[in-house]
Design a protein around this motif. Structure first.
Motif, mmCIF file in Angstrom:
data_model
loop_
_atom_site.group_PDB
_atom_site.id
_atom_site.type_symbol
_atom_site.label_atom_id
_atom_site.label_comp_id
_atom_site.label_asym_id
_atom_site.label_seq_id
_atom_site.Cartn_x
_atom_site.Cartn_y
_atom_site.Cartn_z
ATOM 1 N N TYR A 32 0.865 -1.188 0.000
ATOM 2 C CA TYR A 32 0.000 0.000 0.000
ATOM 3 C C TYR A 32 0.892 1.224 0.000
ATOM 4 O O TYR A 32 1.847 1.314 0.780
ATOM 5 N N VAL A 33 0.593 2.174 -0.877
ATOM 6 C CA VAL A 33 1.354 3.418 -0.978
ATOM 7 C C VAL A 33 0.380 4.578 -0.779
ATOM 8 O O VAL A 33 -0.406 4.903 -1.677
ATOM 9 N N ALA A 34 0.418 5.193 0.408
ATOM 10 C CA ALA A 34 -0.568 6.213 0.763
ATOM 11 C C ALA A 34 -0.571 7.409 -0.189
ATOM 12 O O ALA A 34 -1.650 7.838 -0.622
ATOM 13 N N PRO A 35 0.577 8.009 -0.555
ATOM 14 C CA PRO A 35 0.530 9.169 -1.440
ATOM 15 C C PRO A 35 -0.065 8.866 -2.818
ATOM 16 O O PRO A 35 -0.546 9.783 -3.506
ATOM 17 N N LEU A 36 -0.044 7.614 -3.216
ATOM 18 C CA LEU A 36 -0.609 7.221 -4.518
ATOM 19 C C LEU A 36 -2.047 6.725 -4.384
ATOM 20 O O LEU A 36 -2.688 6.419 -5.385
ATOM 21 N N ASP A 37 -2.552 6.647 -3.150
ATOM 22 C CA ASP A 37 -3.910 6.176 -2.896
ATOM 23 C C ASP A 37 -4.160 4.835 -3.576
ATOM 24 O O ASP A 37 -5.172 4.633 -4.245
ATOM 25 N N ALA A 38 -3.234 3.899 -3.393
ATOM 26 C CA ALA A 38 -3.367 2.618 -4.081
ATOM 27 C C ALA A 38 -2.808 1.483 -3.243
ATOM 28 O O ALA A 38 -1.766 1.621 -2.584
ATOM 29 N N ARG B 48 -9.448 1.971 0.336
ATOM 30 C CA ARG B 48 -10.496 2.262 1.320
ATOM 31 C C ARG B 48 -11.689 1.317 1.214
ATOM 32 O O ARG B 48 -12.373 1.061 2.206
ATOM 33 N N THR B 49 -11.959 0.813 0.016
ATOM 34 C CA THR B 49 -13.142 -0.041 -0.181
ATOM 35 C C THR B 49 -12.791 -1.429 -0.699
ATOM 36 O O THR B 49 -13.647 -2.315 -0.687
ATOM 37 N N GLY B 50 -11.547 -1.608 -1.182
ATOM 38 C CA GLY B 50 -11.175 -2.881 -1.778
ATOM 39 C C GLY B 50 -11.641 -3.046 -3.201
ATOM 40 O O GLY B 50 -11.458 -4.114 -3.806
ATOM 41 N N THR B 51 -12.249 -2.007 -3.776
ATOM 42 C CA THR B 51 -12.747 -2.096 -5.149
ATOM 43 C C THR B 51 -11.595 -2.279 -6.131
ATOM 44 O O THR B 51 -10.616 -1.526 -6.090
ATOM 45 N N GLY C 232 4.053 -11.871 -15.175
ATOM 46 C CA GLY C 232 3.448 -11.285 -13.988
ATOM 47 C C GLY C 232 2.144 -10.562 -14.281
ATOM 48 O O GLY C 232 1.877 -10.121 -15.404
ATOM 49 N N ILE C 233 1.327 -10.456 -13.243
ATOM 50 C CA ILE C 233 0.079 -9.690 -13.263
ATOM 51 C C ILE C 233 0.080 -8.772 -12.041
ATOM 52 O O ILE C 233 0.372 -9.204 -10.922
ATOM 53 N N LEU C 234 -0.219 -7.490 -12.255
ATOM 54 C CA LEU C 234 -0.364 -6.534 -11.157
ATOM 55 C C LEU C 234 -1.819 -6.134 -11.038
ATOM 56 O O LEU C 234 -2.441 -5.706 -12.023
ATOM 57 N N ASN C 235 -2.375 -6.287 -9.838
ATOM 58 C CA ASN C 235 -3.746 -5.860 -9.554
ATOM 59 C C ASN C 235 -3.699 -4.655 -8.616
ATOM 60 O O ASN C 235 -3.025 -4.710 -7.577
ATOM 61 N N LEU C 236 -4.398 -3.585 -8.977
ATOM 62 C CA LEU C 236 -4.472 -2.399 -8.130
ATOM 63 C C LEU C 236 -5.892 -2.231 -7.600
ATOM 64 O O LEU C 236 -6.872 -2.499 -8.314
ATOM 65 N N PHE C 237 -5.987 -1.773 -6.345
ATOM 66 C CA PHE C 237 -7.267 -1.670 -5.663
ATOM 67 C C PHE C 237 -7.415 -0.317 -4.976
ATOM 68 O O PHE C 237 -6.427 0.325 -4.619
ATOM 69 N N ASP C 238 -8.674 0.078 -4.763
ATOM 70 C CA ASP C 238 -8.968 1.203 -3.892
ATOM 71 C C ASP C 238 -8.682 0.754 -2.460
ATOM 72 O O ASP C 238 -9.315 -0.202 -1.977
#
Length: 333
Positions: free
Chosen positions: A64-70, A100-103, A92-98
């Motif tokens: 988790y990287v707070a300044p990137l909100d990701a 705060r909600t896990g979306t 490789g596969i990279l998955n990015l999520f919100d």
């Protein structure tokens, strides 16, 4: 519930982005600075080994990287025999999520992301830890990450001499030809480790050994050099850390545990510990601890690979893709 869409960048999309050397380094360094400032969460990587006879394993990296909100999770396979099938060793596969909600937000091909971000961490390490006057690079290994190691290091240092060695001559020769064409300068293929390493200002060891074997001799390292060993299996002698004035890692939490890594034996024997560790690279990038302080310092930088680097580079790619209309939008829910 509102419709949920995922941004998708495949390998062709990422190639079309044509990320510049400066964009790659800038994105990854921003992630390291966030780490140094305590604005990240890095979970130690975990491994899945389906079957020893397959000669490969999966790495799972989470962060988790707070300044990137990701928040993100990367899964990357590392299979040493893939060249026999005409395949790269890593997918490789990279998955990015919100966070705060896990979306789910995005899915990216992470094969080249892994290569780019690894090369960027090597280069950023050298930016802070190598002599500014470094002119000779010795690079062991010709796997996917090796290209970006050399390319991004040369972007920062503009070497007079680049030496490359790898076990298989066919991969070594094609690798050297690609580098020479892309860098617009001679790149030298050498037949053995000593010729590659001895007297180099920056030494990068990215070998593909099936088991630990001390092929890189401590006596070859010249005073004032930066040594960057990050092979999955150790290729260095136990004495390597004895000649170092500073030892830097990317994340001590990852480096102190697990079965893989080039300095695993040094941790297990106490040669590398919290007491002997100078800093994490993020602390140096953030200005909290010093990097190189004199040309006479011989320094070691060990990086295991950070989820935050994948996340930071993935976010930068998504931003550029959005600006240029590249990629696909997939309906998730």
């Amino acid at each position: 519930m509102k419709p949920i869409y995922i941004n998708y960048l495949n390998a062709l999309d990422i190639e079309a982005l044509a990320m510049t050397d400066a964009e790659i380094i800038g994105a990854v360094e921003a992630g390291l600075v966030a780490q140094g400032n305590g604005q990240t969460v890095i979970e130690p990587r975990v491994h899945l080994e389906p079957d020893p006879s397959f000669h490969g394993h999966f790495n799972v990296l989470r962060g988790y990287v707070a300044p990137l909100d990701a928040a993100g999770v990367k899964i990357v396979g590392d299979y040493v025999d893939n060249y026999m099938h005409g395949l790269p060793s890593e997918f490789g596969i990279l998955n990015l999520f919100d966070p705060r909600t896990g979306t789910p937000r995005a899915i990216l091909d992470a094969t080249v992301i892994t290569d780019m971000r690894t090369g960027a961490v090597t280069a950023i390490g050298a930016k802070h830890l190598a002599k500014k006057s470094s002119r000779v690079l010795g690079h062991i290994g010709a796997r996917g990450t090796a290209y970006w190691n050399v390319r991004l290091l040369d972007h920062l240092f503009d070497f007079d001499e680049i030496r490359v060695h790898s076990r298989r001559p066919e991969s070594r020769d094609s690798f050297v030809a690609r580098l020479a064409a892309d860098l617009g300068k001679p790149v030298m293929a050498v037949a053995d480790w000593k010729s590659c390493v001895e007297g180099a200002d920056i030494v990068v060891e990215a070998s593909r050994l099936p088991e630990p074997q001390p092929l890189l001799k401590t006596e070859w390292i010249k005073r004032g050099a930066l040594v960057v060993p990050y092979g999955t299996m150790s290729a260095v002698e136990l004495s390597l850390t004895d000649i170092m004035q500073k030892i830097v890692v990317d994340d001590w939490g990852q480096c102190k545990g697990g079965k893989f890594g080039s300095l695993r034996a040094h941790v297990e024997t106490g040669r590398l510990s919290e007491a002997t560790l100078h800093a994490e690279l993020g602390q140096i990038a953030a200005g909290l601890k010093p990097g190189r302080q004199s040309d006479g310092e011989t320094i070691l930088f060990w990086h295991r690979g950070l989820s935050l680097s994948d996340i930071a580079l993935g976010k930068a790619m998504l931003a550029k893709a959005g600006e240029n209309g590249i990629g696909q939008r997939l309906r998730f829910a």
